[in-house]
Design a protein around this motif. Structure first.
Motif, mmCIF file in Angstrom:
data_model
loop_
_atom_site.group_PDB
_atom_site.id
_atom_site.type_symbol
_atom_site.label_atom_id
_atom_site.label_comp_id
_atom_site.label_asym_id
_atom_site.label_seq_id
_atom_site.Cartn_x
_atom_site.Cartn_y
_atom_site.Cartn_z
ATOM 1 N N HIS A 44 0.823 -1.215 0.000
ATOM 2 C CA HIS A 44 0.000 0.000 0.000
ATOM 3 C C HIS A 44 0.856 1.264 0.000
ATOM 4 C CE1 HIS A 44 -3.691 2.078 0.169
ATOM 5 N NE2 HIS A 44 -3.612 2.463 1.430
ATOM 6 N N VAL A 45 2.014 1.224 0.679
ATOM 7 C CA VAL A 45 2.927 2.364 0.689
ATOM 8 C C VAL A 45 3.989 2.137 -0.375
ATOM 9 C CG1 VAL A 45 4.654 3.634 2.017
ATOM 10 C CG2 VAL A 45 2.557 2.864 3.128
ATOM 11 N N ARG A 46 3.984 2.987 -1.393
ATOM 12 C CA ARG A 46 4.898 2.816 -2.528
ATOM 13 C C ARG A 46 6.036 3.828 -2.434
ATOM 14 N NH1 ARG A 46 -0.299 2.123 -4.575
ATOM 15 N NH2 ARG A 46 -0.446 4.325 -5.170
ATOM 16 N N GLU A 47 6.711 3.824 -1.298
ATOM 17 C CA GLU A 47 7.791 4.779 -1.080
ATOM 18 C C GLU A 47 8.918 4.117 -0.295
ATOM 19 O OE1 GLU A 47 6.799 8.816 0.202
ATOM 20 O OE2 GLU A 47 8.304 8.611 1.782
ATOM 21 N N LEU A 48 10.149 4.281 -0.774
ATOM 22 C CA LEU A 48 11.344 3.855 -0.052
ATOM 23 C C LEU A 48 12.050 5.098 0.458
ATOM 24 C CD1 LEU A 48 12.764 1.254 -2.616
ATOM 25 C CD2 LEU A 48 11.120 0.845 -0.772
ATOM 26 N N GLN A 49 12.670 4.976 1.619
ATOM 27 C CA GLN A 49 13.345 6.150 2.160
ATOM 28 C C GLN A 49 14.624 5.752 2.896
ATOM 29 O OE1 GLN A 49 12.030 9.295 5.437
ATOM 30 N NE2 GLN A 49 10.868 9.598 3.540
ATOM 31 N N ARG A 50 15.640 6.568 2.714
ATOM 32 C CA ARG A 50 16.886 6.425 3.457
ATOM 33 C C ARG A 50 17.185 7.761 4.116
ATOM 34 N NH1 ARG A 50 21.595 3.076 2.945
ATOM 35 N NH2 ARG A 50 23.447 4.065 3.866
ATOM 36 N N GLN A 51 17.299 7.749 5.424
ATOM 37 C CA GLN A 51 17.614 8.939 6.196
ATOM 38 C C GLN A 51 19.042 8.810 6.706
ATOM 39 O OE1 GLN A 51 14.666 9.002 9.299
ATOM 40 N NE2 GLN A 51 12.937 9.132 7.882
ATOM 41 N N VAL A 52 19.901 9.750 6.314
ATOM 42 C CA VAL A 52 21.319 9.679 6.648
ATOM 43 C C VAL A 52 21.680 10.864 7.529
ATOM 44 C CG1 VAL A 52 23.672 9.531 5.742
ATOM 45 C CG2 VAL A 52 21.769 8.576 4.437
ATOM 46 N N PHE A 53 22.405 10.588 8.622
ATOM 47 C CA PHE A 53 22.742 11.636 9.573
ATOM 48 C C PHE A 53 24.252 11.684 9.793
ATOM 49 C CE2 PHE A 53 18.518 9.994 10.550
ATOM 50 C CZ PHE A 53 17.765 11.149 10.487
ATOM 51 N N GLY A 54 24.782 12.893 9.934
ATOM 52 C CA GLY A 54 26.202 13.078 10.160
ATOM 53 C C GLY A 54 26.945 13.430 8.884
ATOM 54 N N LYS A 55 28.042 14.165 9.026
ATOM 55 C CA LYS A 55 28.802 14.611 7.864
ATOM 56 C C LYS A 55 29.398 13.448 7.083
ATOM 57 C CE LYS A 55 30.022 19.172 9.700
ATOM 58 N NZ LYS A 55 31.136 20.084 10.067
ATOM 59 N N LYS A 56 29.782 12.377 7.789
ATOM 60 C CA LYS A 56 30.411 11.238 7.126
ATOM 61 C C LYS A 56 29.387 10.222 6.628
ATOM 62 C CE LYS A 56 34.699 11.590 9.808
ATOM 63 N NZ LYS A 56 35.651 10.868 10.704
ATOM 64 N N GLU A 57 28.109 10.486 6.878
ATOM 65 C CA GLU A 57 27.015 9.599 6.460
ATOM 66 C C GLU A 57 27.198 8.195 7.027
ATOM 67 O OE1 GLU A 57 25.546 9.918 2.471
ATOM 68 O OE2 GLU A 57 26.681 11.745 2.088
ATOM 69 N N ASP A 58 27.734 8.133 8.276
ATOM 70 C CA ASP A 58 27.974 6.830 8.893
ATOM 71 C C ASP A 58 26.697 6.170 9.392
ATOM 72 O OD1 ASP A 58 30.697 7.051 8.474
ATOM 73 O OD2 ASP A 58 31.047 8.053 10.392
ATOM 74 N N ASP A 59 25.750 6.987 9.850
ATOM 75 C CA ASP A 59 24.526 6.448 10.437
ATOM 76 C C ASP A 59 23.351 6.694 9.500
ATOM 77 O OD1 ASP A 59 26.040 5.835 12.664
ATOM 78 O OD2 ASP A 59 25.568 7.727 13.663
ATOM 79 N N ALA A 60 22.524 5.682 9.347
ATOM 80 C CA ALA A 60 21.379 5.804 8.444
ATOM 81 C C ALA A 60 20.216 4.970 8.960
ATOM 82 C CB ALA A 60 21.749 5.353 7.030
ATOM 83 N N VAL A 61 19.028 5.375 8.551
ATOM 84 C CA VAL A 61 17.820 4.589 8.791
ATOM 85 C C VAL A 61 17.201 4.312 7.432
ATOM 86 C CG1 VAL A 61 15.533 4.547 9.835
ATOM 87 C CG2 VAL A 61 17.440 5.597 11.062
ATOM 88 N N ILE A 62 16.893 3.043 7.172
ATOM 89 C CA ILE A 62 16.336 2.634 5.885
ATOM 90 C C ILE A 62 14.928 2.103 6.104
ATOM 91 C CG2 ILE A 62 16.551 1.060 3.923
ATOM 92 C CD1 ILE A 62 19.562 1.019 4.388
ATOM 93 N N PHE A 63 13.978 2.648 5.346
ATOM 94 C CA PHE A 63 12.604 2.158 5.370
ATOM 95 C C PHE A 63 12.286 1.565 4.004
ATOM 96 C CE2 PHE A 63 12.463 5.484 8.633
ATOM 97 C CZ PHE A 63 11.826 4.805 9.667
ATOM 98 N N THR A 64 11.916 0.293 3.980
ATOM 99 C CA THR A 64 11.438 -0.341 2.757
ATOM 100 C C THR A 64 9.949 -0.617 2.933
ATOM 101 O OG1 THR A 64 11.808 -2.660 3.427
ATOM 102 C CG2 THR A 64 13.703 -1.434 2.548
#
Length: 231
Positions: free
Chosen positions: A52-72
């Motif tokens: 039903h939700v047709r959206e993928l998202q990646r949230q990246v935090f920090g200058k080095k992009e070391d930490d991320a949250v991925i929603f599929t």
């Protein structure tokens, strides 16, 4: 009366991906608890996707992009240098629920759904702007109230309620949008987003750059090969 298909924010065939780069602020009881450089990558799946939700998202935090949250469509992970930690089911459900109520997602993905209803509720003044109030209902009785600028018809504010299984009560979610700019193909997008929960500020995001239809690789929304899965 305005045709919702002509919204300045809705050009479904043109918007396939979105990249937002800026600063994210988090709050607890209206006090600042976090500040980070952030990148938000969004990719829309083709119409007809079974989820039903047709959206993928990646949230990246920090200058080095070391930490991320991925929603599929089926899973959510927090990714750090230690590995990938599955997020609780309620966190994924909150993401889905927020997405389904989001006015921009509704305009792109849901406006033509069967039994989707839009009801005009007259003029008002919100955020010091003349607005038109619209109530939106779907086939599962989800409801969101949206206040649209009376001149531009761009969303100024939206509100919906959701059930929180943790506190076992309804929560009011309010989002405000401002500082719109043309990000390409005539798509207007807010560079400032602020979110409240139960009248308390919880999140702000201020974009420095927004681009659409970048060639975002599928790997952005997937776990790296061989990454350690944390329990």
């Amino acid at each position: 009366h305005r045709d919702l298909h002509s919204f300045p924010t809705r050009r479904s065939s043109d918007l396939q991906t979105r990249t937002e780069i800026g600063r994210a602020y988090s709050f607890y009881r209206d006090r600042l608890t976090g500040l980070s450089v952030a990148r938000m990558y969004t990719k829309y799946l083709p119409h007809g996707s079974p989820d039903h939700v047709r959206e993928l998202q990646r949230q990246v935090f920090g200058k080095k992009e070391d930490d991320a949250v991925i929603f599929t469509t089926e899973e959510a992970y927090e990714v750090t240098y230690r590995g990938a930690q599955p997020l609780p089911a309620e966190r994924l459900e909150q993401f889905r629920n927020t997405t389904l109520h989001d006015i921009f997602y509704i305009l792109r993905e849901r406006i033509d759904e069967p039994r989707m209803q839009f009801e005009a509720h007259g003029s008002d003044v919100v955020e010091n702007q003349p607005v038109e109030t619209v109530e939106i209902y779907d086939s599962e009785n989800r409801n969101v109230t949206v206040w649209l600028n009376a001149d531009t018809f761009l969303p100024v504010k939206q509100r919906f309620h959701r059930w929180d299984p943790v506190v076992k009560d309804r929560r009011e979610e309010v989002t405000r949008y401002s500082k719109y700019r043309d990000v390409g193909n005539g798509i207007m997008w807010p560079y400032a987003t602020e979110r409240d929960r139960d009248s308390e500020k919880i999140f702000q995001f201020y974009s420095e750059r927004v681009s659409v239809n970048d060639a975002l690789k599928d790997s952005l929304f997937e776990l790296p090969s061989g990454i350690k899965l944390l329990k």
